[in-house]
Design an enzyme around this catalytic site. Structure first.
Site, PDB file in Angstrom:
ATOM      1  N   LYS A 169       0.852  -1.186   0.000  1.00  0.00           N
ATOM      2  CA  LYS A 169       0.000   0.000   0.000  1.00  0.00           C
ATOM      3  C   LYS A 169       0.886   1.233   0.000  1.00  0.00           C
ATOM      4  O   LYS A 169       1.366   1.679   1.029  1.00  0.00           O
ATOM      5  CB  LYS A 169      -0.930   0.044   1.217  1.00  0.00           C
ATOM      6  CG  LYS A 169      -2.039   1.071   0.984  1.00  0.00           C
ATOM      7  CD  LYS A 169      -2.436   1.883   2.187  1.00  0.00           C
ATOM      8  CE  LYS A 169      -1.578   3.046   2.503  1.00  0.00           C
ATOM      9  NZ  LYS A 169      -1.642   4.189   1.566  1.00  0.00           N
ATOM     10  N   GLU A 244       9.948   1.654  10.238  1.00  0.00           N
ATOM     11  CA  GLU A 244      10.984   2.647   9.928  1.00  0.00           C
ATOM     12  C   GLU A 244      10.318   4.006  10.021  1.00  0.00           C
ATOM     13  O   GLU A 244       9.528   4.371   9.154  1.00  0.00           O
ATOM     14  CB  GLU A 244      11.537   2.436   8.506  1.00  0.00           C
ATOM     15  CG  GLU A 244      12.170   1.089   8.282  1.00  0.00           C
ATOM     16  CD  GLU A 244      13.406   0.856   9.128  1.00  0.00           C
ATOM     17  OE1 GLU A 244      13.888   1.807   9.768  1.00  0.00           O
ATOM     18  OE2 GLU A 244      13.870  -0.286   9.157  1.00  0.00           O
ATOM     19  N   CYS A 278      13.810  11.172   6.424  1.00  0.00           N
ATOM     20  CA  CYS A 278      13.734  10.714   7.814  1.00  0.00           C
ATOM     21  C   CYS A 278      15.093  10.829   8.497  1.00  0.00           C
ATOM     22  O   CYS A 278      15.169  11.038   9.697  1.00  0.00           O
ATOM     23  CB  CYS A 278      13.242   9.277   7.852  1.00  0.00           C
ATOM     24  SG  CYS A 278      14.152   8.200   6.733  1.00  0.00           S
ATOM     25  N   GLU A 378       9.921  16.407  14.602  1.00  0.00           N
ATOM     26  CA  GLU A 378      10.334  16.259  13.203  1.00  0.00           C
ATOM     27  C   GLU A 378       9.547  17.243  12.342  1.00  0.00           C
ATOM     28  O   GLU A 378       8.318  17.234  12.331  1.00  0.00           O
ATOM     29  CB  GLU A 378      10.060  14.825  12.739  1.00  0.00           C
ATOM     30  CG  GLU A 378      10.612  14.560  11.368  1.00  0.00           C
ATOM     31  CD  GLU A 378      10.353  13.136  10.905  1.00  0.00           C
ATOM     32  OE1 GLU A 378       9.215  12.675  11.018  1.00  0.00           O
ATOM     33  OE2 GLU A 378      11.316  12.497  10.438  1.00  0.00           O
TER      34      GLU A 378
END
Ligand code: NAD
Length: 471
Positions: A169, A244, A278, A378
């Site tokens: 997906k 992750e 990331c 973040e």
């Protein structure tokens, strides 16, 4: 304007049963360039059923048969590289240099998995026992928009190498890029059902995959918030889970660093993938004794960085992927100013003459405390914070004072000392005076940056379960 209606299930393009359409944008113009008919629960269930049926045969294949299929996927991805490049630029807005790398990465990552599976110890003797690494079953692979084809191909190749079949997906924002991947998989002529792709909403298709009892494993790349939801949903059927997730990575400039080499590396780490990475090194830790010198050098370098049209080869920062992402970055720049950080470069708004796309100014703050939100959360955009430290112990303490632990960069003149500092950082990957990528080494995070590792034998083993046979 492209209209995408189909998903890839059981080796065929199938029109979605879902009937919701989702607009696709060019981030450089903020204009709609296409739309995708999203898969729904029924499409996800059909894809899982196809993968379950295919697992019976695929899990019994030899390494040679798996290598043959992986080689065909690699070759097909290579032949679609130009089309992929175009869709990466038009749908994601990656600057040309980055987009070229991203379009070729699927080939590289599949080749890496092919090398890894040839080295993989499927059977090991332990005393009187034989330990057989056994494929888990159907793997649900849920991927984000910031490197769509790369994440799909890396996870898919690893799952297939382990003997799992897959339901993928991808992000709903990357449907044009996913369409190219699906065409390549179709051209590769794979055994039906070993890989299925359904583009749909996370809270619809993603939820079905992460709850369905016939899915044995989830490999998810995305935000920490979504990772937590997936972990909860997967718990009911005890799925094996690899996550992750996000990061707030430190770059430590040691007091013996040569700034002429350290500053370009620090900015490359911070601004990679237009800041939508990331592993981006968004906290730059500088020694108090050289604070002004570091500020001057970093400020001058940031002012040279071009943010704008992704087609222009001088551009290193392209537009943010969406209006939501653009607003998020603007919001954090505002928060930084309100928190009392000092702007050295950039700030709110678009760069001059950049048009109506989701362009942002490369932004550098100083006088940032590690407790400020811009140092803890973040941002996922090109916004960097300079944080001052007193000595090496203090630098390590600040670097580790974060919920995350994905990666870190240490820059210093004395390699042994830089290594020693790096050894004390809690992160899945620590780079010393380099940004070199080692494709065969495990990748993943400590703490809230994730669970488990991708890549290499660690990545393949994550799609398997050891089975002990004593005779
Ligand atoms: P996201 O978490 O919003 O979405 C990622 C994927 O999860 C998408 O396909 C989305 O549709 C799906 N999803 C959303 N809700 C879901 C749910 N409830 N159940 C199942 N699936 C669901 O992340 P994003 O905004 O697409 O990507 C950016 C984030 O990804 C950043 O936080 C970044 O740090 C992280 N990321 C991590 C890595 C890594 O390897 N550690 C790599 C790239 C991106």
């Amino acid at each position: 304007m492209q209209q995408l209606e189909q998903h890839f299930i059981n080796g065929k393009f199938i029109t979605a049963q879902g009937n919701e359409y989702y607009d696709l944008f060019n981030p450089a113009s903020a204009q709609v360039i296409g739309r995708v008919r999203l898969a729904n629960e029924a499409d996800a269930i059909a894809a899982i059923a196809a993968a379950k049926a295919a697992f019976v045969g695929w899990s019994q294949t030899s390494v040679a048969e798996r290598l043959d299929v992986l080689g065909r996927i690699r070759d097909a991805m290579a032949s679609y590289q130009d089309e992929l490049l175009e869709s990466i630029i038009v749908e994601y807005g990656a600057p040309v240099s980055r987009a070229n790398w991203m379009a070729h990465y699927p080939v590289d990552v599949i080749e890496q998995v092919m090398r890894d599976v040839q080295q993989f110890a499927f059977t090991t003797s332990v005393g009187k026992a034989q330990v057989h690494m056994t494929a888990l079953g159907v793997a649900g692979l849920i991927t984000p928009w910031n490197s769509n084809a790369g994440f799909i191909c890396g996870n898919l190749a690893t799952a297939l190498a382990a003997g799992c079949t897959a339901v993928i997906k991808p992000s709903e924002m990357s449907a044009l890029q996913t369409q190219v991947v699906m065409k390549a998989l179709d051209a590769a002529g794979l055994p039906p059902g070993i890989c299925n792709i359904v583009t749909g909403r996370g809270d619809v298709v993603g939820e079905v995959i992460s709850r369905h009892p016939d899915v044995a494993k989830i490999s998810f790349t995305g935000s920490t918030l979504t990772g937590k939801a997936i972990l909860r949903n997967a718990a009911e059927s005890f799925k094996r889970v690899t996550l992750e997730l996000g990061g707030k990575s430190p770059t430590i400039i040691l007091d013996d660093a040569d700034l002429a080499t350290a500053v370009p590396l620090a900015l490359e780490a911070g601004f990679m993938n237009s800041g939508q990475a990331c592993i981006a090194g968004t906290r730059i830790l500088v020694p108090r004794s050289r604070k002004t010198e570091c500020e001057v050098a970093l400020q001058a370098a940031v002012r040279q960085i071009q943010s704008g049209d992704p087609i222009d080869p001088r551009t290193t920062i392209g537009p943010m992927v969406s209006d939501k992402q653009w607003q998020r970055v603007q919001g954090y720049i505002r928060i930084g100013v309100e928190e009392g950080a000092k702007l050295l470069a950039g700030g709110e708004g678009r760069p001059e003459n950049s048009g109506q796309g989701w362009f942002v100014k490369p932004t550098l703050f100083t006088d940032v405390s590690n407790q400020m939100r811009i140092a803890r959360e973040e941002i996922f955009g090109p916004v960097l914070s300079i944080i001052t430290y007193e000595n090496d112990d203090d630098a390590v303490a600040i670097a580790n004072d974060t919920e995350y632990g994905l990666s870190a960069l240490v820059l210093g003149g004395d390699a042994d000392r830089a290594q020693a500092v790096g050894a004390r950082i809690h992160a899945g990957r620590v780079q010393i005076n380099t940004l070199t990528h080692e494709g065969g080494a495990p990748f993943g995070g400590f703490k809230q940056s994730g669970i488990g590792r991708e890549v290499g034998r660690w990545g393949i083993a994550a799609f398997m379960e050891p089975k002990t046979i004593v005779s």
